[in-house]
Design an enzyme around this catalytic site. Structure first.
Site, PDB file in Angstrom:
ATOM      1  N   LYS A 194     -40.328   3.826  -8.737  1.00  0.00           N
ATOM      2  CA  LYS A 194     -40.859   4.343  -7.470  1.00  0.00           C
ATOM      3  C   LYS A 194     -41.992   5.350  -7.664  1.00  0.00           C
ATOM      4  O   LYS A 194     -42.670   5.704  -6.696  1.00  0.00           O
ATOM      5  CB  LYS A 194     -39.728   4.945  -6.640  1.00  0.00           C
ATOM      6  CG  LYS A 194     -38.646   3.941  -6.242  1.00  0.00           C
ATOM      7  CD  LYS A 194     -37.561   4.585  -5.400  1.00  0.00           C
ATOM      8  CE  LYS A 194     -36.501   3.583  -4.968  1.00  0.00           C
ATOM      9  NZ  LYS A 194     -35.508   3.306  -6.023  1.00  0.00           N
TER      10      LYS A 194
ATOM     11  N   SER B 193     -34.208   8.339  -3.301  1.00  0.00           N
ATOM     12  CA  SER B 193     -34.520   7.101  -4.008  1.00  0.00           C
ATOM     13  C   SER B 193     -34.146   5.859  -3.203  1.00  0.00           C
ATOM     14  O   SER B 193     -33.582   4.902  -3.728  1.00  0.00           O
ATOM     15  CB  SER B 193     -33.787   7.083  -5.366  1.00  0.00           C
ATOM     16  OG  SER B 193     -34.335   6.111  -6.217  1.00  0.00           O
TER      17      SER B 193
ATOM     18  N   SER C 252     -35.030   3.367 -11.055  1.00  0.00           N
ATOM     19  CA  SER C 252     -35.758   3.876  -9.877  1.00  0.00           C
ATOM     20  C   SER C 252     -36.986   4.707 -10.214  1.00  0.00           C
ATOM     21  O   SER C 252     -37.736   5.083  -9.303  1.00  0.00           O
ATOM     22  CB  SER C 252     -34.813   4.702  -8.994  1.00  0.00           C
ATOM     23  OG  SER C 252     -34.001   3.856  -8.217  1.00  0.00           O
TER      24      SER C 252
ATOM     25  N   LYS D 134     -38.866  11.840 -10.389  1.00  0.00           N
ATOM     26  CA  LYS D 134     -38.026  10.711  -9.999  1.00  0.00           C
ATOM     27  C   LYS D 134     -36.931  10.460 -11.020  1.00  0.00           C
ATOM     28  O   LYS D 134     -37.171  10.414 -12.222  1.00  0.00           O
ATOM     29  CB  LYS D 134     -38.890   9.452  -9.863  1.00  0.00           C
ATOM     30  CG  LYS D 134     -38.195   8.339  -9.130  1.00  0.00           C
ATOM     31  CD  LYS D 134     -38.020   8.653  -7.668  1.00  0.00           C
ATOM     32  CE  LYS D 134     -36.848   7.936  -7.055  1.00  0.00           C
ATOM     33  NZ  LYS D 134     -35.529   8.366  -7.575  1.00  0.00           N
TER      34      LYS D 134
END
Length: 387
Positions: A64, A121, A61, A227
């Site tokens: 992102k 997320s 993730s 993140k």
């Protein structure tokens, strides 16, 4: 032709910072059981620690980060507004993994979608935003890869907008740090990534509680992003940012064996950075450092400012004696000029050694002069010679 007086070549801003320190100067070891890691200071791009940072690995993730970067750039360019409504397609609603449980046809604002992406997320929110911005996730992925090339990332390729496992979807710790560096230029992003808990659908019968997947937001002073990531293949990953003592650090860990390990590795690297180094801020992007003459422009000159803060990362107690600077400005600059065009370079030397070289860019757009302006200038020039 825009030519630098000294003949220096134009280079991308994140490669121009040389700095006083580098990863080679420390024998300390961090992130022992992680596959790769990096510790970078944001303003100078100085790397303080490196472990296999260019190895291609699944980013999970942390993908992102690029998704959020494209959203923030669309906001800044006026192609997107925070209160715009984003409709959820059936495909977006079908994403598994981390999600905010969007229903097909459900609408949320861009601001709400960003909360879903930055805090928990949300894979579904990422796809919904990708489709809204580019018409399809496939087209959005093309934009992601184009942006990666613009940033000079050679070990990154995206296959989707959310980081779910896919063939030919990879990045590296170094590339993710550079993506984080670009994202953090948009200061509003930390208003989302620093939220520890919040709600979506708060005024409905089915409110959804958001709790940040990055626990360091709550437990390490100064951490405000960026993140997390996890898949079975990628293991536990984190791109973290911290802002303390006027210095912003970025650290990336990939392939840690557990959440507690990735958090420990990040905190150890941040502890090292903030205990051993300090940032000497010299100029900010709003500081005017020079002017470039413009040929046949509506204005005859344009002010030049740094593309990013001009700073030096130094060991605590290190002397700045003997530091000198030189500003080199382009000549033969012809209109039109766009805001952000590189028209100069500032270099810093200490004891004859170059320690920093950074672009200077146009502060504003300069259009071409009209025929009437050119005629008036010619007339004024003739009058001046006649007198």
């Amino acid at each position: 032709m825009k030519k630098l007086v000294t003949g220096c070549l134009s280079v991308l801003f994140f490669l121009t910072h040389i700095g006083f320190t580098s990863a080679e100067e420390t024998t300390l070891e961090f992130a022992e059981e992680a596959t790769s890691a990096i510790l970078m200071e944001r303003d100078t791009g100085t790397v303080l620690f490196d472990k296999n940072s260019h190895e291609r690995l699944p980013p999970a993730s942390m993908t992102k980060i690029m998704t959020m970067l494209l959203i923030m750039e669309a906001i800044d360019e006026g192609r997107l507004n925070w209160e715009d409504k984003v409709r959820t397609s059936e495909r977006a609603a079908s994403m598994g993994g981390s999600q905010i449980f969007l229903e097909p046809g459900e609408e949320m604002t861009v601001k709400e979608m960003m909360k879903g992406i930055a805090i928990v997320s949300g894979n579904d929110a990422s796809v919904a935003m990708a489709e809204h911005l580019a018409g399809s996730e496939k087209e959005f992925v093309r934009l992601m890869n184009d942006r990666a090339k613009e940033l000079g990332l050679t070990n990154t390729l995206f296959a989707n907008s959310n980081g779910l496992p896919a063939d030919n979807h990879y990045s590296s710790a170094y590339d993710l740090a550079i993506m984080g560096k670009a994202l953090l230029q948009h200061e509003k992003i930390t208003e989302f990534t620093s939220i520890y808990e919040d709600y979506l659908r708060e005024d409905t019968s089915d409110p959804f509680w958001l709790v940040n997947t990055n626990k360091l937001i709550k437990f390490y002073p100064g951490v405000d992003g960026l993140k997390t990531g996890y898949t079975e293949e990628a293991k536990y990953c984190l791109t973290a940012s911290a802002n303390k003592d006027g210095m912003r650090m970025i650290s990336v860990v990939m392939g840690a064996p557990a959440t507690k390990d990735r958090n420990r590795y990040i905190t150890e690297m941040f502890d090292y950075a903030y205990s051993q180094f300090e940032l000497h801020n010299r100029y900010q992007p709003e500081d005017i450092l020079a002017e470039a003459k413009i040929d046949k422009g509506a204005s005859r000159s344009v002010q030049l400012v740094p593309a990013t803060p001009v700073s030096l990362l130094i060991k605590k107690g290190q002397s700045l004696d003997g530091l000198t600077e030189k500003v080199t400005v382009s000549d033969h600059v012809r209109a039109p000029v766009k805001k952000g065009d590189q028209l100069g370079i500032i270099t810093l030397h200490q004891d004859g050694k170059e320690v920093l070289s950074q672009p200077l860019v146009a502060k504003e757009d300069i259009k071409e002069a009209s025929i009437w302006q050119l005629m008036k200038r010619a007339k004024d020039a003739l009058s001046g010679r006649a007198s």
